[in-house]
Every structure is written in structure tokens, then in C-alpha cells.
Write an enzyme that holds these catalytic residues in place. Structure first.
Site, short mmCIF file in Angstrom:
data_model
loop_
_atom_site.label_atom_id
_atom_site.label_comp_id
_atom_site.label_asym_id
_atom_site.label_seq_id
_atom_site.Cartn_x
_atom_site.Cartn_y
_atom_site.Cartn_z
N HIS A 183 32.26 44.00 85.32
CA HIS A 183 31.46 42.87 85.42
C HIS A 183 30.09 43.26 85.38
O HIS A 183 29.42 44.08 85.51
CB HIS A 183 32.11 42.27 86.82
CG HIS A 183 31.62 41.07 86.92
ND1 HIS A 183 32.37 40.01 86.26
CD2 HIS A 183 30.96 40.47 87.69
CE1 HIS A 183 31.99 38.67 86.86
NE2 HIS A 183 31.06 38.77 87.50
N HIS B 75 26.45 34.21 87.14
CA HIS B 75 27.84 34.92 86.50
C HIS B 75 28.91 34.03 86.36
O HIS B 75 29.24 33.28 86.86
CB HIS B 75 28.22 36.17 87.16
CG HIS B 75 28.93 35.99 88.46
ND1 HIS B 75 29.90 36.65 89.21
CD2 HIS B 75 28.76 35.01 89.56
CE1 HIS B 75 30.21 36.37 90.04
NE2 HIS B 75 29.75 35.25 90.47
N CYS C 283 32.44 37.21 81.64
CA CYS C 283 31.00 37.58 82.16
C CYS C 283 30.25 38.07 81.07
O CYS C 283 28.76 37.51 80.97
CB CYS C 283 31.39 38.47 83.27
SG CYS C 283 32.05 40.06 82.69
#
Length: 357
Positions: free
Chosen positions: A319, A331, A271
Site C-alpha cells: 500500500h 490515499h 493506491c
């Protein structure tokens, strides 16, 4: 028939595992006997049981993501420490060369004095019967004394610098070793969590995997709807900067590429690898990890976010995604998933940061 029985045993075991590992439900699903009696094969996992599996898998991957961030941070620190050690080593070599040069200069002066009968030329001038030569010699003696003192001071200072460089190098080396061990521990945790999640997912039949993906999307939709229902999008009208547009264009061009932990392209990403490389492509270097992005980049209110801003998710900042406008983000979700577009509110938002503030 044997193949059908094997499938039945596998599905039963998955159901039992899904319930047993969930706190408070261990009593609800006993372990099946080693040799179950022949009978009709059960169908696919029920939605509640598959939902429990989905929750377990997501939790394991989130734990792996947190450990991945720890790994990336330790790797970044180790790289900086290595570079610092190399710099200190160069300074030590330069200092040693300087000391050697100063010693050679001092030795040359001593040898010249010896050849002149123990008296430097300036001293002999000072002892001259000529007044003018005497004054000239006295000045030269004082200059020589000052030069000698300066040389000694420079020598002592350089030696002190060398000792400090050596101490700093030792300290940096210890920190480097600490970061190396932290990397190894984080990598072990990552592998354990990812392996456990993949084992759960690999035991599912193709139909159940498709249903699992559908459950993920439904859960994301529910969270996105709750977020949109707050009216947050009514206030979101920020325009992207030119750099933000470039970052969004670069990030969305990676859609379809797989998530791989620790990866930062060009063929796969985690990510924060995706977000950091997108902004690097836009001409702005930012921290590598989601936690460092949260810590070091300027924060902005959610109502003021604009395309290109980074959204940090979950309390542990495990994240990160890039806001692309209209309530959406791009993402790299998790292992076994590809870079994709999702609702910006489909996960709990911790903060929004702006790389080009």
C-alpha cells in the site's frame, strides 16, 4: 415471521463464519443446524465478532493489494517487452533493406566488370603503356579493392546484427509470455481475494456495515494516536516543493472517487494509481506500483518527510499513500472505499520515498 427467521439464520451463519475462519477459534462456534428451531432472532453481530470480520476483510483486501501490485508490475514489464520487440522488428527490417542494397551494389559492380570484358576500367588503365595512366590505374585498383572489402565487411556485420536482433526478439518474446502468464495468475488471485472479502461484507446488514466502518476508523485512530504519541510530529517541519504542492493538490482533488484495482483515473484509482498520476500531473513521472516506487525512488527518514512524499506501508509494500502535512495522508484505501484523508501513522509504515529528490 418467515422473513425474521431468514434474517436470524443469516446473522447466525455470519457469526459462525467469522469465528470458524479465525485460527484457534474453530472450536468456539459450531456450525448452526440446517433447520434451526424457531426462536427469537438474534441482534446484530457483537463487536468482537464484527471485529473479527473486519480483520478478515482487511487481510483479504491486503492480499488482493499485494497481488494487484504483482499484476501492475507484470503489465508494465509486458508493455516494455512489447515495445522492445517492435523496436527489434524495425531494426530487422532496416537490416534486411541494407543487405539488399549492398547486394545490389555488389551485383552492379560485377555486371559492369562483365560488360567491360572481365576487366574493370581501373584494371585497363593499369595495363596502359602510359606511365601516368598506369599509376592512376594502380591507385584506382587499390581503392576498388578497399571498397570491395569494406562492402563485404559491412555485409557480414549487418548479417551478424540481424542474427543478434532475431535472437534478442526471441528472448524478449519468451519474457513477454512469462509476464503475460504472471499477469493472469495475479489477476486470478486478486479476483479470489476481492470476491471473498465482498462476500463477507455483502452478508452484513446496513447497521453492521456502518458499525464495520466505525470499527475501521477506531482501529486507524488507535494506530495514529500511538504514532503521534512517539513525538514524531514535533520533528516534521519539511516544506513542500512547488512540484510537491501540485501533487498534493491533484491527489486531494480526487477525494471521494472510488477505489478500483488496477485503475489510474480519471474516475477511479488504486493506491499506486493515485500516487503515480498525482506526480505525473505535477510534471514528474514515477513508477506505477508501490513496490517499484519503494525500490526506485530515493528514501528519506520519516522525521524528514514533507508534503508530496510517498509513504509505503506494510512489510510487503502493498500500500502507498501521499503525505499532505500535519500528520495526515491521502490515499485510495481498498475496494468499497473511496479516496480519502487519514492519519499518516494509521498503518505500519515501511518507508518514505521522495519523487522530487
Amino acid at each position: 415471521m418467515n422473513r425474521r427467521r431468514g434474517a436470524a439464520a443469516t446473522l447466525t451463519a455470519i457469526c459462525a463464519m467469522a469465528l470458524l475462519v479465525t485460527p484457534g477459534l474453530a472450536h468456539a462456534a459450531p456450525v448452526p443446524p440446517p433447520n434451526p428451531a424457531p426462536g427469537p432472532a438474534p441482534g446484530p453481530l457483537t463487536s468482537p465478532a464484527l471485529e473479527q470480520v473486519r480483520t478478515q476483510i482487511e487481510d483479504l483486501y491486503r492480499q488482493a493489494a499485494a497481488a494487484t501490485d504483482a499484476y501492475n508490475l507484470a503489465e508494465e514489464k509486458a508493455k516494455r517487452q512489447s515495445e522492445q520487440i517492435v523496436l527489434l522488428a524495425k531494426q530487422i527490417v532496416a537490416g534486411q533493406a541494407k543487405i539488399a542494397d549492398l547486394k545490389n551494389r555488389a551485383g552492379a559492380a560485377a555486371r559492369a566488370q562483365y560488360r567491360n570484358g572481365g576487366l574493370p576500367p581501373a584494371a585497363r588503365l593499369a595495363l596502359s603503356d602510359s606511365p601516368s595512366l598506369f599509376l592512376q590505374g594502380t591507385g584506382l585498383i587499390r581503392q576498388g579493392e578497399r571498397a570491395a572489402k569494406g562492402m563485404l565487411a559491412e555485409l557480414n556485420g549487418t548479417q551478424a546484427d540481424l542474427e543478434q536482433y532475431a535472437n534478442d526478439a526471441s528472448n524478449h518474446w519468451r519474457v513477454l509470455e512469462t509476464n503475460r502468464l504472471a499477469k493472469e495468475a495475479a489477476k486470478k488471485r486478486i479476483n479470489e481475494k476481492i470476491t471473498a472479502a465482498q462476500k463477507l461484507e455483502d452478508r452484513l446488514e446496513a447497521e453492521e456495515k456502518a458499525r464495520l466502518l466505525q470499527l475501521e476508523r477506531e482501529a486507524q485512530y488507535r494506530e495514529q494516536k500511538k504514532w503521534v504519541d512517539t513525538g514524531v510530529l514535533k520533528d516534521l517541519n519539511g516544506r513542500a516543493t512547488d512540484a510537491g504542492k501540485r501533487a498534493v493538490q491533484w491527489a486531494t482533488a480526487q477525494i471521494g472517487k472510488p477505489y478500483v484495482w488496477g485503475a489510474e483515473g480519471p474516475d477511479s484509482f488504486d493506491c499506486s494509481g493515485l500516487t503515480s498520476q498525482a506526480w505525473l500531473a505535477a510534471g514528474r513521472g514515477i513508477p506505477r506500483t508501490s513496490q517499484e516506487q519503494l525500490r526506485l525512488l530515493p528514501k528519506v527518514p520519516v522525521k524528514d518527510m514533507r508534503p508530496g512524499d510517498l509513504i509505503i506501508y506494510f512489510d510487503d509494500a502493498s500500500h502507498v499513500a501521499m503525505y499532505i502535512g500535519d500528520g495526515a495522508m491521502v490515499h485510495a484505501p481498498r475496494p468499497n472505499r473511496n479516496v480519502t484523508i487519514a492519519g499518516a501513522g494509521s498503518m505500519p509504515i515501511k518507508a518514505v520515498v521522495r519523487p522530487d529528490a
